[in-house]
Design an enzyme around this catalytic site. Structure first.
Site, PDB file in Angstrom:
ATOM      1  N   CYS A  81       0.811  -1.227   0.000  1.00  0.00           N
ATOM      2  CA  CYS A  81       0.000   0.000   0.000  1.00  0.00           C
ATOM      3  C   CYS A  81       0.843   1.276   0.000  1.00  0.00           C
ATOM      4  O   CYS A  81       1.913   1.319   0.589  1.00  0.00           O
ATOM      5  CB  CYS A  81      -0.888   0.030   1.227  1.00  0.00           C
ATOM      6  SG  CYS A  81      -1.977  -1.371   1.334  1.00  0.00           S
TER       7      CYS A  81
ATOM      8  N   ARG B   2       5.316   0.138  -5.982  1.00  0.00           N
ATOM      9  CA  ARG B   2       5.258  -0.638  -4.744  1.00  0.00           C
ATOM     10  C   ARG B   2       4.341  -1.856  -4.884  1.00  0.00           C
ATOM     11  O   ARG B   2       4.407  -2.777  -4.077  1.00  0.00           O
ATOM     12  CB  ARG B   2       4.727   0.237  -3.597  1.00  0.00           C
ATOM     13  CG  ARG B   2       5.593   1.432  -3.307  1.00  0.00           C
ATOM     14  CD  ARG B   2       4.848   2.407  -2.436  1.00  0.00           C
ATOM     15  NE  ARG B   2       4.672   1.914  -1.082  1.00  0.00           N
ATOM     16  CZ  ARG B   2       5.571   2.012  -0.123  1.00  0.00           C
ATOM     17  NH1 ARG B   2       6.721   2.590  -0.367  1.00  0.00           N
ATOM     18  NH2 ARG B   2       5.346   1.542   1.071  1.00  0.00           N
TER      19      ARG B   2
ATOM     20  N   TRP C 179      -2.838  -2.826  -1.708  1.00  0.00           N
ATOM     21  CA  TRP C 179      -2.423  -4.198  -2.021  1.00  0.00           C
ATOM     22  C   TRP C 179      -3.157  -5.055  -0.996  1.00  0.00           C
ATOM     23  O   TRP C 179      -2.841  -5.011   0.190  1.00  0.00           O
ATOM     24  CB  TRP C 179      -0.904  -4.324  -1.876  1.00  0.00           C
ATOM     25  CG  TRP C 179      -0.339  -5.620  -2.376  1.00  0.00           C
ATOM     26  CD1 TRP C 179       0.056  -5.915  -3.651  1.00  0.00           C
ATOM     27  CD2 TRP C 179      -0.072  -6.800  -1.601  1.00  0.00           C
ATOM     28  NE1 TRP C 179       0.543  -7.186  -3.717  1.00  0.00           N
ATOM     29  CE2 TRP C 179       0.476  -7.762  -2.473  1.00  0.00           C
ATOM     30  CE3 TRP C 179      -0.248  -7.147  -0.259  1.00  0.00           C
ATOM     31  CZ2 TRP C 179       0.847  -9.032  -2.056  1.00  0.00           C
ATOM     32  CZ3 TRP C 179       0.121  -8.412   0.159  1.00  0.00           C
ATOM     33  CH2 TRP C 179       0.664  -9.334  -0.745  1.00  0.00           C
TER      34      TRP C 179
ATOM     35  N   ASN D  77      -1.826   2.055   5.677  1.00  0.00           N
ATOM     36  CA  ASN D  77      -0.824   1.115   5.168  1.00  0.00           C
ATOM     37  C   ASN D  77      -0.391   0.275   6.358  1.00  0.00           C
ATOM     38  O   ASN D  77       0.071   0.816   7.353  1.00  0.00           O
ATOM     39  CB  ASN D  77       0.373   1.895   4.585  1.00  0.00           C
ATOM     40  CG  ASN D  77       1.482   0.978   4.096  1.00  0.00           C
ATOM     41  OD1 ASN D  77       1.334  -0.245   4.111  1.00  0.00           O
ATOM     42  ND2 ASN D  77       2.585   1.567   3.665  1.00  0.00           N
ATOM     43  N   GLY D  78      -0.584  -1.035   6.265  1.00  0.00           N
ATOM     44  CA  GLY D  78      -0.182  -1.900   7.377  1.00  0.00           C
ATOM     45  C   GLY D  78      -1.246  -2.949   7.638  1.00  0.00           C
ATOM     46  O   GLY D  78      -2.131  -3.176   6.818  1.00  0.00           O
TER      47      GLY D  78
ATOM     48  N   GLU E  14      19.510 -16.543  -6.832  1.00  0.00           N
ATOM     49  CA  GLU E  14      18.900 -15.297  -7.295  1.00  0.00           C
ATOM     50  C   GLU E  14      18.441 -15.433  -8.757  1.00  0.00           C
ATOM     51  O   GLU E  14      17.367 -14.938  -9.124  1.00  0.00           O
ATOM     52  CB  GLU E  14      19.894 -14.132  -7.125  1.00  0.00           C
ATOM     53  CG  GLU E  14      19.544 -12.848  -7.848  1.00  0.00           C
ATOM     54  CD  GLU E  14      18.193 -12.230  -7.492  1.00  0.00           C
ATOM     55  OE1 GLU E  14      17.552 -12.670  -6.515  1.00  0.00           O
ATOM     56  OE2 GLU E  14      17.766 -11.322  -8.220  1.00  0.00           O
TER      57      GLU E  14
ATOM     58  N   LYS F 188      14.652 -14.805  -9.947  1.00  0.00           N
ATOM     59  CA  LYS F 188      14.324 -13.787 -10.947  1.00  0.00           C
ATOM     60  C   LYS F 188      13.383 -14.371 -11.991  1.00  0.00           C
ATOM     61  O   LYS F 188      12.397 -13.768 -12.358  1.00  0.00           O
ATOM     62  CB  LYS F 188      15.637 -13.315 -11.612  1.00  0.00           C
ATOM     63  CG  LYS F 188      15.695 -11.945 -12.142  1.00  0.00           C
ATOM     64  CD  LYS F 188      15.342 -10.823 -11.199  1.00  0.00           C
ATOM     65  CE  LYS F 188      15.522 -11.003  -9.779  1.00  0.00           C
ATOM     66  NZ  LYS F 188      14.810 -10.422  -8.775  1.00  0.00           N
TER      67      LYS F 188
ATOM     68  N   GLU G 267       9.816 -15.139 -10.660  1.00  0.00           N
ATOM     69  CA  GLU G 267       8.980 -13.954 -10.444  1.00  0.00           C
ATOM     70  C   GLU G 267       8.267 -13.496 -11.704  1.00  0.00           C
ATOM     71  O   GLU G 267       7.125 -13.074 -11.661  1.00  0.00           O
ATOM     72  CB  GLU G 267       9.851 -12.774  -9.932  1.00  0.00           C
ATOM     73  CG  GLU G 267      10.286 -12.902  -8.508  1.00  0.00           C
ATOM     74  CD  GLU G 267      11.068 -11.672  -8.062  1.00  0.00           C
ATOM     75  OE1 GLU G 267      12.183 -11.460  -8.576  1.00  0.00           O
ATOM     76  OE2 GLU G 267      10.580 -10.930  -7.209  1.00  0.00           O
TER      77      GLU G 267
ATOM     78  N   HIS H 141      23.326 -35.562  -4.036  1.00  0.00           N
ATOM     79  CA  HIS H 141      22.708 -35.887  -2.747  1.00  0.00           C
ATOM     80  C   HIS H 141      21.182 -35.885  -2.828  1.00  0.00           C
ATOM     81  O   HIS H 141      20.521 -35.852  -1.801  1.00  0.00           O
ATOM     82  CB  HIS H 141      23.201 -34.911  -1.679  1.00  0.00           C
ATOM     83  CG  HIS H 141      24.696 -34.919  -1.554  1.00  0.00           C
ATOM     84  ND1 HIS H 141      25.371 -35.978  -1.006  1.00  0.00           N
ATOM     85  CD2 HIS H 141      25.631 -34.037  -1.972  1.00  0.00           C
ATOM     86  CE1 HIS H 141      26.674 -35.726  -1.062  1.00  0.00           C
ATOM     87  NE2 HIS H 141      26.853 -34.566  -1.659  1.00  0.00           N
TER      88      HIS H 141
ATOM     89  N   LYS I 107       6.435  -4.535  -4.555  1.00  0.00           N
ATOM     90  CA  LYS I 107       7.840  -4.134  -4.556  1.00  0.00           C
ATOM     91  C   LYS I 107       8.345  -3.923  -3.144  1.00  0.00           C
ATOM     92  O   LYS I 107       9.458  -4.284  -2.792  1.00  0.00           O
ATOM     93  CB  LYS I 107       7.964  -2.830  -5.354  1.00  0.00           C
ATOM     94  CG  LYS I 107       9.373  -2.293  -5.463  1.00  0.00           C
ATOM     95  CD  LYS I 107      10.145  -3.048  -6.496  1.00  0.00           C
ATOM     96  CE  LYS I 107      11.569  -2.590  -6.639  1.00  0.00           C
ATOM     97  NZ  LYS I 107      12.382  -3.628  -7.288  1.00  0.00           N
TER      98      LYS I 107
HETATM   99  C1  AGP Z   1      13.104  -9.132  -5.706  1.00  0.00           C
HETATM  100  O1  AGP Z   1      12.999  -9.290  -7.079  1.00  0.00           O
HETATM  101  C2  AGP Z   1      11.857  -9.123  -4.967  1.00  0.00           C
HETATM  102  N1  AGP Z   1      11.055  -8.035  -5.372  1.00  0.00           N
HETATM  103  C3  AGP Z   1      11.959  -9.361  -3.467  1.00  0.00           C
HETATM  104  O2  AGP Z   1      12.525 -10.605  -3.249  1.00  0.00           O
HETATM  105  C4  AGP Z   1      12.724  -8.309  -2.633  1.00  0.00           C
HETATM  106  O3  AGP Z   1      14.094  -8.388  -2.883  1.00  0.00           O
HETATM  107  C5  AGP Z   1      12.450  -8.538  -1.131  1.00  0.00           C
HETATM  108  O4  AGP Z   1      11.079  -8.440  -0.896  1.00  0.00           O
HETATM  109  C6  AGP Z   1      13.198  -7.579  -0.243  1.00  0.00           C
HETATM  110  O5  AGP Z   1      12.911  -6.257  -0.555  1.00  0.00           O
HETATM  111  P1  AGP Z   1      13.909  -5.086  -0.186  1.00  0.00           P
HETATM  112  O6  AGP Z   1      15.134  -5.254  -1.000  1.00  0.00           O
HETATM  113  O7  AGP Z   1      13.150  -3.848  -0.525  1.00  0.00           O
HETATM  114  O8  AGP Z   1      14.197  -5.203   1.283  1.00  0.00           O
END
Ligand code: AGP
Length: 595
Positions: free
Chosen positions: A2, A27, A72, A98-99, A473, A477, A480, A496, A590
């Site tokens: 949010c 966001r 959100w 927000n929260g 990572e 990526k 996502e 293993h 985000k």
């Molecule tokens: C990354 O592609 C994601 N959007 C997510 O994993 C992100 O890195 C994670 O939520 C942490 O966010 P931050 O870097 O804003 O702390």
């Protein structure tokens, strides 16, 4: 998640708020709303989906004061009625939040026994009804908000606009809130980026601080919500060259941000040895160093820990910020945590830092968003200076933060300048790569890979040593953006158990650097190949074991840095091939400001 945006000033509040909400879009949100106060009362519009150029926006009255929100969904489905802002029953004020109100069920049950009617499924509505309840014993909205706020559990930030349109209130706890100040204008928002195109003057709020802004005399006061005392505040200035969010002719922010890495890795290492000195001293004095983060930032934290161990020979442990349970018992005042975050507002990471801080642990951070909570609670603050990262999937923040970690590790052993030179060299290689025909040649390869991968569901990524976190990572990526099952492993794990998953045509991406693990990696590739796997090799040299070869730039010191870029590109092109939205993948936000 949010976003909140409030405005009071001389301009048309509706346009300023819509623009602000658009700058908060990154966001992540599923619905949005705007409330404007005018002489006829408060007008609210709420919509599901993206903020567009709706006719309704033009119907909004001219107003100098209003609030807006991007939602959100957490409690209650995605619908117009659940979108914020929410009206009080008598339409005398509106609230956006927000929260998460963690005790909302308990509060709701009590309020129902007091005859309050609920029309939404949101936890936010509990705040509205609670303020109404408090207004039964005071006719002062400011007091009622204060009393209601202290009854809320969880990380909550709220903004309230009364019908009079003569004031606006906001209270912060946990979820972010900053104030922008300009001549005769105030902006109250979730981040500085949302109003950074209007002003660079900001005031940062701490938890349990409440804003009261009166339009008549342009009077801003900040109070401690617990004891009602007025607080003196100070303005700060933000770096305004970091507020541009133009897409600059690219099809998507994701590809723009991937290309920008040639510059952003350089920006991240603009720290002199003098500027790193205090952190280096703190590391050298500390009993134990931890790195912490979540998601991509968690993998960057792992990679930074790797550089600190491998290059600087320091005993460093990487932690996931959402899973520090057993470490709570052993944190002590001789420890140091290096927090990694793009947004600086990730609730899991903030909570981990708060727990550690209470135990006396010193906090250092590498964050992309200036003025964010994590930066402000840190004893040693560093910015990755990648500029706004709008695509939900993090790319340039990751490479910037690991470049900074590499600089730190090298500086600890007296090789600061070597680190800077190496990052500059890689930056130049990337610049040539993205500019040259070579990229267009490999773009074809990525598009080809995307076509081949489009019909498959399960994929494996193998790395080792410096490329272990890159494998994790890289897989994240692609997950996502493509919604496909990509799993990253250490090549060491293969025999293993993981090898049981390999069958004819199973796609396996192997990351191979010219380092001490090259032979191990090639053996792992041979083993999966013997079982019919389709192998994509990311390396600086082709190999007969690869079905497809993706060349990557070579670096003696920090080869891992360049190995992540092919994953970002596969993710982008495969996402497009599948018809997905690369910038706004489903279900993701985000800035993860709730737990
Ligand atoms: C990354 O592609 C994601 N959007 C997510 O994993 C992100 O890195 C994670 O939520 C942490 O966010 P931050 O870097 O804003 O702390």
């Amino acid at each position: 998640m949010c976003g909140i945006f409030g405005y009071a000033g001389k301009k048309d509040a509706g346009s300023v708020i819509i623009e602000g909400l658009k700058r908060l879009e990154y966001r992540g949100y599923d619905s949005w709303g705007v409330a404007l106060a005018s002489k006829d009362g408060i007008e609210v519009i709420k919509k599901v989906g993206a903020i567009g150029d709706f006719e309704e926006l033009e119907k909004l009255p001219f107003s100098n004061i209003g609030i807006g929100h991007t939602r959100w969904a957490t409690h209650g489905g995605v619908s117009n009625v659940n979108a914020h802002p929410h009206f009080s029953a008598d339409k005398s004020f509106v609230v956006a939040q927000n929260g998460i109100v963690e005790n909302y069920q308990e509060l709701k049950n009590t309020l129902i026994t007091k005859n309050h009617k609920f029309i939404t499924e949101t936890d936010t509505e509990v705040i509205v009804r609670l303020i109404e309840e408090k207004l039964k014993s005071t006719d002062n909205l400011f007091d009622a908000i204060k009393k209601a706020f202290v009854d809320l559990k969880g990380r909550n930030t709220i903004i309230i606009l009364p019908t009079s349109g003569k004031e606006v209130y906001a209270v912060r706890n946990g979820s972010p809130l900053v104030i922008g100040i300009a001549q005769g204008e105030i902006f109250i928002a979730s981040d500085t980026l949302s109003f950074g195109n209007h002003t660079n003057r900001v005031i940062y709020l701490n938890n349990y601080e409440m804003i009261a802004y009166k339009t008549e005399n342009e009077q801003l006061d900040i109070y401690n919500v617990n004891n009602g005392n007025k607080i003196s505040y100070q303005e700060s200035l933000i770096e305004q060259d970091n507020v541009d969010i133009e897409i600059q002719g690219h099809d998507h922010y994701m590809i723009k941000e991937i290309f920008e890495q040639k510059d952003t890795i350089r920006n991240a290492v603009q720290y002199s040895i003098e500027e790193l000195h205090d952190l280096i001293e703190a590391i050298n004095k500390s009993n134990h160093v931890y790195t912490v983060g979540a998601g991509t930032a968690g993998f960057a934290a792992g990679q930074i820990a790797y550089y600190l161990r491998k290059i600087a020979k320091i005993n460093v442990t990487e932690l996931k910020s959402y899973d520090i349970d057993s470490y709570k018992e052993i944190f002590c005042d001789k420890d140091l945590i290096i927090a990694v975050s793009q947004s600086g507002e990730t609730a899991d990471t903030i909570e981990a830092l708060e727990i550690a801080k209470n135990k006396g642990v010193k906090i250092a951070s590498i964050v992309n968003m200036q003025g964010s909570t994590i930066t402000r609670i840190s004893d040693y603050q560093f910015l990755s200076r990648s500029g706004p990262e709008i695509c939900v999937a993090s790319t340039k923040a990751f490479t910037a933060q690991i470049s900074w970690g590499f600089l730190l590790a090298m500086s600890l052993v007296g090789k600061h300048d070597d680190a800077v030179n190496e990052i500059y060299r890689i930056s130049e290689m990337l610049e040539n790569y993205f500019r040259s025909k070579k990229f267009f040649k490999s773009e074809k390869v990525f598009k080809e890979i995307a076509k081949n991968f489009a019909n498959k569901e399960h994929f494996f990524v193998l790395g080792k040593g410096q490329n272990y976190y890159i494998a994790l990572e890289g897989a994240l990526k692609i997950k996502e953006i493509t919604y496909k099952h990509f799993e990253g492993f250490s090549a060491g794990e293969l025999k293993h158990g993981v090898i049981a998953l390999i069958e004819k045509e199973t796609p396996v991406i192997a990351i191979i650097s010219d380092d001490e693990y090259k032979e191990d990696m090639l053996s792992a590739v041979a083993q999966v190949k013997a079982r019919g796997a389709f192998v994509v090799g990311i390396s600086d040299q082709d190999n007969q074991l690869f079905n497809t070869f993706i060349p990557s730039c070579k670096s003696d010191y920090i080869d891992s840095l360049t190995k992540i870029i092919p994953f970002q590109l596969i993710s982008y092109y495969l996402g497009i091939q599948l018809g997905n939205s690369p910038d706004k993948p489903r279900n993701l936000a985000k800035s993860v400001t709730v737990k």
